[in-house]
Every structure is written in C-alpha cells, then in structure tokens.
Design a protein around this motif. Structure first.
Motif, PDB file in Angstrom:
ATOM      1  N   VAL A   1      23.395 -12.359  15.838  1.00 53.68           N
ATOM      2  CA  VAL A   1      23.053 -10.936  15.698  1.00 53.68           C
ATOM      3  C   VAL A   1      22.206 -10.713  14.442  1.00 53.68           C
ATOM      4  O   VAL A   1      21.257  -9.922  14.444  1.00 53.68           O
ATOM      5  CB  VAL A   1      24.336 -10.065  15.650  1.00 53.68           C
ATOM      6  CG1 VAL A   1      23.999  -8.628  15.301  1.00 53.68           C
ATOM      7  CG2 VAL A   1      25.085 -10.144  16.973  1.00 53.68           C
ATOM      8  N   LEU A   2      22.536 -11.434  13.375  1.00 55.21           N
ATOM      9  CA  LEU A   2      21.817 -11.236  12.110  1.00 55.21           C
ATOM     10  C   LEU A   2      20.519 -12.024  12.031  1.00 55.21           C
ATOM     11  O   LEU A   2      19.669 -11.723  11.198  1.00 55.21           O
ATOM     12  CB  LEU A   2      22.708 -11.639  10.928  1.00 55.21           C
ATOM     13  CG  LEU A   2      23.915 -10.751  10.646  1.00 55.21           C
ATOM     14  CD1 LEU A   2      24.710 -11.304   9.473  1.00 55.21           C
ATOM     15  CD2 LEU A   2      23.488  -9.309  10.371  1.00 55.21           C
ATOM     16  N   GLY A   3      20.375 -13.082  12.836  1.00 53.58           N
ATOM     17  CA  GLY A   3      19.178 -13.936  12.751  1.00 53.58           C
ATOM     18  C   GLY A   3      19.600 -15.385  12.786  1.00 53.58           C
ATOM     19  O   GLY A   3      20.064 -15.871  13.826  1.00 53.58           O
ATOM     20  N   ALA A   4      19.511 -16.064  11.651  1.00 50.44           N
ATOM     21  CA  ALA A   4      19.897 -17.476  11.599  1.00 50.44           C
ATOM     22  C   ALA A   4      20.421 -17.839  10.205  1.00 50.44           C
ATOM     23  O   ALA A   4      19.909 -18.738   9.555  1.00 50.44           O
ATOM     24  CB  ALA A   4      18.710 -18.353  11.984  1.00 50.44           C
ATOM     25  N   PRO A   5      21.481 -17.150   9.764  1.00 51.06           N
ATOM     26  CA  PRO A   5      21.988 -17.429   8.411  1.00 51.06           C
ATOM     27  C   PRO A   5      22.692 -18.778   8.272  1.00 51.06           C
ATOM     28  O   PRO A   5      22.821 -19.286   7.169  1.00 51.06           O
ATOM     29  CB  PRO A   5      22.968 -16.274   8.154  1.00 51.06           C
ATOM     30  CG  PRO A   5      23.391 -15.808   9.514  1.00 51.06           C
ATOM     31  CD  PRO A   5      22.193 -16.012  10.399  1.00 51.06           C
ATOM     32  N   LEU A   6      23.155 -19.369   9.381  1.00 48.41           N
ATOM     33  CA  LEU A   6      23.899 -20.635   9.306  1.00 48.41           C
ATOM     34  C   LEU A   6      23.046 -21.797   9.821  1.00 48.41           C
ATOM     35  O   LEU A   6      23.545 -22.747  10.417  1.00 48.41           O
ATOM     36  CB  LEU A   6      25.208 -20.536  10.109  1.00 48.41           C
ATOM     37  CG  LEU A   6      26.129 -19.374   9.755  1.00 48.41           C
ATOM     38  CD1 LEU A   6      27.423 -19.450  10.568  1.00 48.41           C
ATOM     39  CD2 LEU A   6      26.456 -19.346   8.264  1.00 48.41           C
ATOM     40  N   MET A   7      21.765 -21.713   9.561  1.00 45.87           N
ATOM     41  CA  MET A   7      20.800 -22.697  10.065  1.00 45.87           C
ATOM     42  C   MET A   7      20.977 -24.057   9.419  1.00 45.87           C
ATOM     43  O   MET A   7      20.567 -25.074   9.949  1.00 45.87           O
ATOM     44  CB  MET A   7      19.413 -22.158   9.686  1.00 45.87           C
ATOM     45  CG  MET A   7      18.309 -22.667  10.512  1.00 45.87           C
ATOM     46  SD  MET A   7      18.548 -22.105  12.183  1.00 45.87           S
ATOM     47  CE  MET A   7      18.343 -23.580  13.056  1.00 45.87           C
ATOM     48  N   HIS A   8      21.511 -24.044   8.212  1.00 45.20           N
ATOM     49  CA  HIS A   8      21.708 -25.294   7.473  1.00 45.20           C
ATOM     50  C   HIS A   8      23.198 -25.381   7.124  1.00 45.20           C
ATOM     51  O   HIS A   8      23.992 -24.597   7.634  1.00 45.20           O
ATOM     52  CB  HIS A   8      20.791 -25.280   6.235  1.00 45.20           C
ATOM     53  CG  HIS A   8      20.427 -26.648   5.751  1.00 45.20           C
ATOM     54  ND1 HIS A   8      21.340 -27.505   5.231  1.00 45.20           N
ATOM     55  CD2 HIS A   8      19.248 -27.316   5.742  1.00 45.20           C
ATOM     56  CE1 HIS A   8      20.744 -28.653   4.915  1.00 45.20           C
ATOM     57  NE2 HIS A   8      19.466 -28.571   5.219  1.00 45.20           N
ATOM     58  N   ASP A   9      23.579 -26.342   6.279  1.00 46.70           N
ATOM     59  CA  ASP A   9      24.992 -26.575   5.962  1.00 46.70           C
ATOM     60  C   ASP A   9      25.726 -25.266   5.603  1.00 46.70           C
ATOM     61  O   ASP A   9      25.216 -24.451   4.856  1.00 46.70           O
ATOM     62  CB  ASP A   9      25.097 -27.543   4.783  1.00 46.70           C
ATOM     63  CG  ASP A   9      24.331 -28.840   5.037  1.00 46.70           C
ATOM     64  OD1 ASP A   9      24.177 -29.230   6.211  1.00 46.70           O
ATOM     65  OD2 ASP A   9      23.876 -29.447   4.056  1.00 46.70           O
ATOM     66  N   PHE A  10      26.936 -25.127   6.133  1.00 47.49           N
ATOM     67  CA  PHE A  10      27.675 -23.886   5.873  1.00 47.49           C
ATOM     68  C   PHE A  10      29.182 -24.125   5.818  1.00 47.49           C
ATOM     69  O   PHE A  10      29.672 -25.149   6.285  1.00 47.49           O
ATOM     70  CB  PHE A  10      27.345 -22.813   6.928  1.00 47.49           C
ATOM     71  CG  PHE A  10      27.777 -23.156   8.340  1.00 47.49           C
ATOM     72  CD1 PHE A  10      26.953 -23.896   9.169  1.00 47.49           C
ATOM     73  CD2 PHE A  10      29.012 -22.722   8.839  1.00 47.49           C
ATOM     74  CE1 PHE A  10      27.341 -24.203  10.474  1.00 47.49           C
ATOM     75  CE2 PHE A  10      29.403 -23.011  10.137  1.00 47.49           C
ATOM     76  CZ  PHE A  10      28.563 -23.756  10.954  1.00 47.49           C
ATOM     77  N   CYS A  11      29.876 -23.138   5.228  1.00 47.09           N
ATOM     78  CA  CYS A  11      31.345 -23.128   5.173  1.00 47.09           C
ATOM     79  C   CYS A  11      31.866 -21.899   5.910  1.00 47.09           C
ATOM     80  O   CYS A  11      31.253 -20.844   5.856  1.00 47.09           O
ATOM     81  CB  CYS A  11      31.842 -22.991   3.742  1.00 47.09           C
ATOM     82  SG  CYS A  11      31.497 -24.370   2.692  1.00 47.09           S
ATOM     83  N   VAL A  12      33.005 -22.065   6.526  1.00 53.07           N
ATOM     84  CA  VAL A  12      33.728 -20.947   7.137  1.00 53.07           C
ATOM     85  C   VAL A  12      35.052 -20.810   6.388  1.00 53.07           C
ATOM     86  O   VAL A  12      35.803 -21.777   6.257  1.00 53.07           O
ATOM     87  CB  VAL A  12      33.976 -21.201   8.638  1.00 53.07           C
ATOM     88  CG1 VAL A  12      34.824 -20.094   9.238  1.00 53.07           C
ATOM     89  CG2 VAL A  12      32.654 -21.324   9.389  1.00 53.07           C
ATOM     90  N   ILE A  13      35.298 -19.626   5.854  1.00 54.40           N
ATOM     91  CA  ILE A  13      36.499 -19.389   5.038  1.00 54.40           C
ATOM     92  C   ILE A  13      37.140 -18.079   5.486  1.00 54.40           C
ATOM     93  O   ILE A  13      36.452 -17.072   5.638  1.00 54.40           O
ATOM     94  CB  ILE A  13      36.142 -19.291   3.530  1.00 54.40           C
ATOM     95  CG1 ILE A  13      35.456 -20.576   3.044  1.00 54.40           C
ATOM     96  CG2 ILE A  13      37.379 -18.997   2.686  1.00 54.40           C
ATOM     97  CD1 ILE A  13      34.914 -20.502   1.619  1.00 54.40           C
ATOM     98  N   SER A  14      38.457 -18.094   5.684  1.00 53.95           N
ATOM     99  CA  SER A  14      39.194 -16.863   5.980  1.00 53.95           C
ATOM    100  C   SER A  14      39.747 -16.287   4.688  1.00 53.95           C
ATOM    101  O   SER A  14      40.307 -17.015   3.863  1.00 53.95           O
ATOM    102  CB  SER A  14      40.341 -17.156   6.948  1.00 53.95           C
ATOM    103  OG  SER A  14      41.212 -16.037   6.997  1.00 53.95           O
TER     104      SER A  14
END
Lengths: 246, 246
Positions: free
Chosen positions: B119-132
C-alpha cells in the motif's frame, strides 16, 4: 489505461497466487518478467502478450514495462515471492519518476520467508530479520553489520540468497559472524529448497552444523532465536504463551 | 483424517486468500478462529461447522482444534495475515506435542508487513526487521533491545501492534529509542490502517513526526532505512540498482 501492476506470484505454482494477483494479470495486456516466472504462469493466461528477459536485466524489464504503459497498455511485471521483498516494486517505482503519466500498483505475494517458514514449522513466530547475503548490490560490510545486529538483538533470522557459484562460502561466513556476535552454536536452524515447487526439500540442523551445509541460490535459510526449539520435527519460535501454561 | 490446518487468510477479504488456503478450508469439517476472522470467511464456506472464541482465548482455541482432530475431524484454524508471523502456528505446534496422532500443516498467508508495504510502495525492498511492540507476552526490555539493534543495523523496520488502549505511548517510546540508537529524525516513515479492508488509510511522515502520531491496534507502521526515500507519494527503499544507473 497507463498502468503497471508489479505482481508477487508467490513461491511456485498457482496454489500460492492470490486472487488479487490473478485479477491484475487477467486485466493486463502484457505479462513480463524473468523467463522462469513467465513459464510458470503463461498457460493460465492465454492470449496475453509475453515479454521475457534473463536474470540480470531487471532494469531493462522495468523500463520496458513503463514504456508499454506510457503507450496506453496495461502491464503486469511478475516477481516470484513478493513484489516488495527483493523484488521489482522498488526499481519500478524509482524508474517511474520518468513516466509521470503511468500509475504503478504493487500487488503483494507470499515471499520465501513466509512460505519457507510454513514448510519448517513456525520459526518466524516472533520478531525476526530478513537479510540477503548477496553482495552484488550491497557492500559486504553492511551485510556483516546487519548479521551482527540481528544476532545481538536475538532475532530469528531468514537469509535470502545464501549462496551462489561466486559466493560459495558466504553462508559459512555468515554463520561465523552470527556465532561471534552471540548466537549459540546449538541454535536450531533449517533450510528449505525449491519452496512450493517440484523437488521441495527441507532439513533441520544446528547453527554449527549449518556452517558446513552446501546450499544453492534456490534455498532459503532460517536461524532461530535463543528460544527456538525443535518440536515433532518442526522448527518453532515460541510467542511467549508458556507463561499462560502451554 | 486427524489433521489441523493452521491457515493464514491474509489481511482482509477473499482477494488476498491463496488457493492453497481456500483448499485447506474447503476440505475441513470445521473452521475455527477469532470471531472477526470467521465472520470474514463464513459465507464462502457454507455447511462448515464454525467455532469462534474471543481475542484472548488463543490457547483454548488451539487445544479445541487439536481435540477435534484427535476425534477424526479435519479442522482449519484461521489466522489473519500469515499463520506463522505472530499467528497460531507456533502455539498449535507446541500444544500438538500432547496430540501425537494429529498432523499439523501450516498454510502461509500475506502478513501485514507485505500487504501494508504494498500500500505504501516498497519500504521493505531490502533487509528488514519485523518487531511487535506488544509486551503482553514479551518483556519490554527485549523489545527495546531489538529496536536498538534494528536501528544500529540500519534495517527498514515494520512494527506490529504499535499501540493499544493500555499501551497508548508505546509507539512514541519506540520512536525515541530508534532515534537515540541512530535513526535520523528525517527518516521517511509511514503507516497503514485496516489493510485490505473497508476504511483502509495510509499516511507518510518522518520518524520525528511519527513520534506524535496516534495509531490504533489495526495499524501497521513502517520505518525506513537510511536510504529510504519518498518517490511520487510512495515509500521506497532502493535495492542498490542506482550503481547500475536507475
């Protein structure tokens, strides 16, 4: 319509492609992408023009898609997995600055981190990092720093592009960096190869053992956090319900 | 068949549910899950027994599903997004140790990190973390450490559970921790609310501005890396093709 859909088709066959992705391909005049992905879907979308380019021609493919859309056609640019995770959504949006009349819509798909995790169990149940070991477009120092930080934060880790012919020892190096930064050698790990495709394989092992594994570019690697355990042959990172009495 | 499918149905309506997930639900005798998710799908699967439990009864739901499967029924346990990312795959596999006769199959789905990023575009195009940011099952100190490490590693970050009534200031605290650990206040960020559902909303802002945003538990937050840019109203983290001449 001056539009490019950049579409994540998931890991393999039709079973993983969402109706949203199907709808985008169905309303397109042209499907374009890396030859292997077009081969995966072309029989399901008869009558579409097909445009394929080899692996390293990503930017040419994006530019071609935008030019076609500028000419009034609707284009689906296909990516395996998700369009937004090491896919084409980013470069397409960047290049689209030169095509202000073209609308770009990103259609998400099941990326290997999710499909591979499902094959192994639930290794990404809690906070995790996704890191690519490919240094084609990223300096190795940055990859090394991210591995260190992922270990220090005790994240579960999913590694993309763990190896290639030119980078045969990168997974070995990555395991060494993780252990030096505090990941225990006994950390449960696993890999999945050819996810959702013919010849799917999986294997569990410790981080120390992972260091000696030979994997290829069709393999996705999973490294646990300090709480990850093997349960009935599956890799599971608890969410913390233990305190509620699992 | 003594089987439980733990099924990720994606963010909202049918458009995001894969054929693999549909097939699991179709071959099940019972669909069970949190009331809201069952309401999303029940009309598409007529004739199935439905079993719903409220938000906090996750373990009871898993146990019930396993008991039903032990009695010879095929059960789909539904999760929004992906079953393997803060979903039920983990607790179900853990509890299944007590039901060795029951087979568990994890069916992946489009998690909010992917659908929100699209929806936003491509913010996670490269290495990323998911944190709750939820500290219901995780000590806050661990969350804080992970935020620090994610900032130090210059990852793009996706935050789940950024807020709730009891944790109204957690996003504000998280932004402060990220900036103290080196994320620039000008880092492009964004959030998406009600992804893929009625009332979907999005907004872009800087990290400094994000600190003052009021978000709810139906919102997923995205924080860029040092290379993330806003392009034509979209959030894009480059993959590194610039060196090849984008």
């Amino acid at each position: 319509m001056n539009k490019v859909f950049v579409v994540g088709i998931g890991p393999g066959g039709e079973a993983y492609t969402t109706p949203q992705a199907r709808a985008a391909m169905e309303q397109s005049d042209v499907l374009c992408g890396y030859t292997v992905y077009i081969d995966l879907v072309k029989e399901q979308y008869p009558g579409k023009e097909l445009y394929t380019t080899p692996m390293t021609k990503e930017l040419e493919r994006c530019r071609w898609a935008l030019e076609q859309a500028a000419d009034g056609r609707t284009v689906s640019l296909l990516c395996s997995g998700d369009a937004g995770v090491y896919g084409m959504a980013g470069p397409l949006l960047q290049l689209s600055e030169q095509f202000p009349e073209v609308e770009v819509e990103v259609v998400p798909g099941i990326t290997s981190a999710l499909s591979g995790a499902a094959v192994l169990g639930a290794p990404l149940m809690h906070d995790f990092c996704v890191i690519s070991l490919s240094d084609l477009l990223t300096p190795w120092e940055r990859i090394e720093k991210r591995l260190q930080c992922a270990a220090e934060g005790d994240f579960s880790i999913c590694l993309y592009n763990p190896s290639s012919k030119k980078r045969a020892d990168y997974l070995q190096k990555a395991c060494g960096i993780l252990m030096a930064a505090g990941k225990a050698p006994e950390t449960p790990c696993g890999w999945v190869k050819n996810i959702g495709r013919e010849g799917q394989e999986k294997k569990l092992m410790t981080l120390r053992e992972l260091q000696d594994e030979q994997v290829d570019m069709f393999t996705t690697v999973f490294i646990g956090s300090s709480t990850t355990r093997e349960i009935r042959g599956a890799l599971v990172t608890p969410r913390g319900y233990e305190q509620k009495g699992i």
